[in-house]
Design an enzyme around this catalytic site. Structure first.
Site, PDB file in Angstrom:
ATOM      1  N   CYS A  52     -97.760 -51.741 116.850  1.00 53.74           N
ATOM      2  CA  CYS A  52     -98.215 -51.896 115.807  1.00 53.74           C
ATOM      3  C   CYS A  52     -97.591 -52.760 114.752  1.00 53.74           C
ATOM      4  O   CYS A  52     -98.129 -53.395 113.942  1.00 53.74           O
ATOM      5  CB  CYS A  52     -98.371 -50.388 115.176  1.00 53.74           C
ATOM      6  SG  CYS A  52     -98.995 -49.064 116.069  1.00 53.74           S
ATOM      7  N   ASP A  84     -96.868 -42.940 115.427  1.00 54.19           N
ATOM      8  CA  ASP A  84     -97.516 -41.729 115.585  1.00 54.19           C
ATOM      9  C   ASP A  84     -98.134 -41.455 117.102  1.00 54.19           C
ATOM     10  O   ASP A  84     -98.017 -40.341 117.708  1.00 54.19           O
ATOM     11  CB  ASP A  84     -98.584 -41.685 114.528  1.00 54.19           C
ATOM     12  CG  ASP A  84     -98.028 -41.560 113.365  1.00 54.19           C
ATOM     13  OD1 ASP A  84     -97.289 -42.508 112.975  1.00 54.19           O
ATOM     14  OD2 ASP A  84     -98.489 -40.686 112.449  1.00 54.19           O
ATOM     15  N   CYS A 125     -97.670 -49.887 111.090  1.00 51.87           N
ATOM     16  CA  CYS A 125     -97.830 -48.294 111.521  1.00 51.87           C
ATOM     17  C   CYS A 125     -98.064 -47.790 110.357  1.00 51.87           C
ATOM     18  O   CYS A 125     -97.581 -47.872 109.323  1.00 51.87           O
ATOM     19  CB  CYS A 125     -96.931 -47.900 112.589  1.00 51.87           C
ATOM     20  SG  CYS A 125     -97.341 -46.568 113.603  1.00 51.87           S
ATOM     21  N   ASP A 126     -98.612 -46.399 110.678  1.00 47.59           N
ATOM     22  CA  ASP A 126     -99.089 -45.495 109.448  1.00 47.59           C
ATOM     23  C   ASP A 126     -98.276 -45.147 108.164  1.00 47.59           C
ATOM     24  O   ASP A 126     -98.638 -45.604 107.311  1.00 47.59           O
ATOM     25  CB  ASP A 126     -99.536 -44.038 110.281  1.00 47.59           C
ATOM     26  CG  ASP A 126    -100.675 -44.108 111.192  1.00 47.59           C
ATOM     27  OD1 ASP A 126    -101.232 -45.138 111.556  1.00 47.59           O
ATOM     28  OD2 ASP A 126    -101.095 -43.118 111.550  1.00 47.59           O
ATOM     29  N   LYS A 127     -97.219 -44.692 108.445  1.00 47.35           N
ATOM     30  CA  LYS A 127     -96.218 -44.232 107.325  1.00 47.35           C
ATOM     31  C   LYS A 127     -95.524 -45.389 106.575  1.00 47.35           C
ATOM     32  O   LYS A 127     -95.164 -45.562 105.472  1.00 47.35           O
ATOM     33  CB  LYS A 127     -95.059 -43.377 107.596  1.00 47.35           C
ATOM     34  CG  LYS A 127     -95.876 -42.425 108.416  1.00 47.35           C
ATOM     35  CD  LYS A 127     -96.781 -41.529 107.743  1.00 47.35           C
ATOM     36  CE  LYS A 127     -97.813 -40.750 108.609  1.00 47.35           C
ATOM     37  NZ  LYS A 127     -98.331 -41.009 109.926  1.00 47.35           N
ATOM     38  N   CYS A 197    -103.619 -49.409 115.204  1.00 44.43           N
ATOM     39  CA  CYS A 197    -104.572 -48.833 116.041  1.00 44.43           C
ATOM     40  C   CYS A 197    -106.025 -49.474 115.392  1.00 44.43           C
ATOM     41  O   CYS A 197    -106.191 -49.434 114.359  1.00 44.43           O
ATOM     42  CB  CYS A 197    -104.408 -47.156 115.791  1.00 44.43           C
ATOM     43  SG  CYS A 197    -103.003 -46.466 116.415  1.00 44.43           S
ATOM     44  N   GLU A 448     -99.114 -34.658 112.914  1.00 42.63           N
ATOM     45  CA  GLU A 448    -100.421 -34.738 113.607  1.00 42.63           C
ATOM     46  C   GLU A 448    -100.676 -34.031 114.663  1.00 42.63           C
ATOM     47  O   GLU A 448    -100.054 -33.651 115.398  1.00 42.63           O
ATOM     48  CB  GLU A 448    -100.964 -36.243 113.391  1.00 42.63           C
ATOM     49  CG  GLU A 448    -100.693 -36.968 112.347  1.00 42.63           C
ATOM     50  CD  GLU A 448    -101.061 -38.434 112.554  1.00 42.63           C
ATOM     51  OE1 GLU A 448    -100.954 -39.156 111.409  1.00 42.63           O
ATOM     52  OE2 GLU A 448    -101.314 -38.967 113.713  1.00 42.63           O
ATOM     53  N   SER A 474    -104.484 -37.138 112.648  1.00 44.50           N
ATOM     54  CA  SER A 474    -104.641 -38.549 112.848  1.00 44.50           C
ATOM     55  C   SER A 474    -106.014 -38.933 112.370  1.00 44.50           C
ATOM     56  O   SER A 474    -106.825 -38.244 112.461  1.00 44.50           O
ATOM     57  CB  SER A 474    -104.676 -38.998 114.498  1.00 44.50           C
ATOM     58  OG  SER A 474    -105.139 -40.220 114.616  1.00 44.50           O
TER      59      SER A 474
END
Length: 558
Positions: A52, A84, A125-127, A197, A448, A474
């Protein structure tokens, strides 16, 4: 009075008494001339553990080139990131949401510690993405956020595939419909290189939302991580932050209630991740803006679903870029009166002006529909309440899910136990899977549940089983799944009182989530309930559990 571009760094490096600081900085290659220019933090979360953020060091160099060309002195700052996807289904997944606070804290600490005048925060990445505006909102120095971009889709048996396909293949393998060598062949090709992702999961949802907030340049997010155009996007970001600095435009000048409403509309129109609820509540809190969980339901109800994007739709993130990117979505929603077009952006132009100036859509594209041909008349985010979720819970509907479900509760105290039950075939049609003690405090960290939800899909149960949890999902999750159930079990929320076999009712049109037992029985169970022991007694997890708020407030630390 004109804004001083060196409004903070002067105190760090100017004057005879600051000679020791200058000496340290010269030891790493900076010159006296460099130190007479504004100091710009280029923060990122490169880490050698996942795709990511893997391109961020190179992208940071392009951003720094832009800063130098525009008269600033860039300085690279690095922080952490938790994948994640890699940690999913393990104890390590608890670190993910906690890392959002740590990333924001570390950027804030460096911003104060080095007296930076401005910042570019590179995210992946997500966070890392919600943490990015959280930190500049605290610092309130001229800043912008730049997404390092989506991964290319993999190719398997002639079709595009993403990590979602691998997670769902685990369920198919457990159900006996996919051989192990086929699972291995899929995992070998699903993630072909650097990038986050590859569909409208949490990373791409949040990255595109930040453009609609005005804190990221419109059109920058959908350019892929390995696309050669990303270099120029990076250089332009470096030049743009210097322009922000000269104009004296700060994050709190951009972040506003209308901007947050635009972000919600972006997520709703594209079938985005339920995590957007958690993260926008947190960003609003840092910016001092009133935003409530029910605002997401209201705006989603007014916003048609027009993005045909995975996980609910057909296309991946880079298909959206080829179709016309975020400016195309903005033009569609602006034409229908679904956005506040006068919201200002980092360029100095309004969102409406930015959308109008962008290139047009690709002829024949099918990714972003017109408002007259939506996939669904309302958006993908729904908030349910009821005696199981008096403070709300979040569910994503892409248009094809059931709108109601009633079934017996199958109760699990942690995610791993539910996963074992799914893989062993102990969950059957009609069941309601209840996973509790996975909330912000109880987890801690609000894991998640993609492993479980994808396994249900792979087992062919996604159209006949429902799930609810005080954890979260997710962006790749699909099916009738309610997350962020609040209050959480660890604080005595009603989800803690559900017993095996209790009838549970999902009512999407009525916006209700109920356990169908008498109020007196619930009260009796509450009287005998005792809080579970904290899962961590020391360290970062224990500190987080002691300080975190509920999901309905964004799971922010106090």
């Amino acid at each position: 009075m004109a804004f001083d571009p060196r409004h903070r760094s002067r105190t760090l490096v100017d004057g005879p008494d600051r000679a020791p600081a200058r000496s340290y900085l010269k030891s790493i290659g900076l010159t006296s001339e460099d130190l007479r220019r504004p100091l710009v933090m280029v923060a990122h979360s490169w880490i050698g553990t996942m795709p990511c953020n893997f391109s961020q060091r190179e992208l940071a160099q392009r951003v720094m080139e832009g800063v130098r060309a525009a008269g600033g002195t860039p300085m690279e700052v690095n922080t952490v990131a938790i994948s994640d996807g890699i940690s999913m289904g393990t104890e390590g997944m608890k670190a993910s949401l906690i890392s959002r606070e740590l990333i924001a804290d570390s950027i804030e600490l460096c911003g104060v510690g080095y007296s930076f005048d401005a910042a570019v925060v590179i995210v992946g990445c997500d966070k890392t993405i919600p943490a990015a505006p959280m930190a500049p909102a605290r610092l309130n120095i001229p800043s912008l956020v730049l997404y390092s971009g989506s991964i290319d889709p993999g190719r398997y048996e002639g079709s595009d595939v993403t990590i979602q396909d691998v997670f769902e293949a685990v369920g198919r393998h457990a159900a006996g419909t996919l051989a192990e060598h086929e699972l291995t062949a899929l995992e070998d090709v699903a993630c072909p290189g650097a990038g986050a992702c590859g569909a409208q999961y949490t990373a791409n949802t949040m990255a595109t939302v930040l453009e609609f907030l005005g804190i990221s340049p419109l059109g920058s997010a959908t350019v892929g991580a390995t696309d050669p155009r990303k270099d120029e996007v990076g250089r332009r970001a470096g030049e743009l932050v210097m322009d922000l600095l000269r104009r004296g435009v700060r994050p709190l000048d951009l972040l506003s209630r209308p901007a947050l409403e635009n972000g919600i509309a972006c997520a709703a129109a594209t079938g985005g991740s339920t995590n957007v609820v958690l993260h926008l509540l947190a960003i609003a809190r840092e910016a001092g803006i009133e935003l409530a969980i029910d605002d997401f339901d209201r705006i989603s109800e007014e916003t048609p679903l027009i993005g045909d994007l995975r996980p609910g739709g057909r296309f991946v993130a880079l298909d959206w870029d080829r179709a016309g990117g975020t400016p195309l979505l903005a033009r569609r929603l602006l034409a229908g009166g679904k956005l506040h077009g006068d919201v200002m952006t980092v360029t100095g132009r309004s969102l409406a002006e930015e959308a109008a100036a962008a290139p047009g859509e690709t002829p024949g594209q099918e990714v972003i529909r017109g408002l007259d041909q939506p996939l669904k008349e309302t958006g993908g985010l729904v908030i349910l309440r009821g005696n199981l979720a008096p403070e709300g819970c979040v569910i994503k509907v892409a248009g094809h899910e059931r709108t109601a479900h009633r079934g017996p509760a199958r109760v699990f105290e942690r995610e791993e136990d539910a996963m074992q039950a799914v893989l062993a075939g102990r969950i059957v049609r009609g069941d309601v899977v209840v996973i509790r003690n996975e909330g912000p405090r109880g987890g801690p960290g609000m894991r998640e549940m993609l492993g479980v939800t994808a396994a249900l899909v792979g087992a062919g149960l996604d159209d006949s089983v429902a799930l609810l949890t005080d954890g979260r999902f997710s962006g790749a999750t699909r099916g009738l799944m309610a997350g962020h159930v609040a209050p959480e079990a660890a604080t005595g929320g009603p989800i803690a009182l559900v017993r095996e076999g209790d009838p549970v009712h999902f009512d999407i049109p009525g916006r209700r989530l109920e356990v169908e037992i008498a109020a007196g029985e619930l009260a009796s169970r509450r009287a005998s309930w005792t809080p579970p022991r904290p899962r961590y007694a020391s360290g970062v997890f224990a500190k987080y559990a002691r300080s975190v708020s509920g999901a309905e407030e964004g799971a922010v630390t106090r």
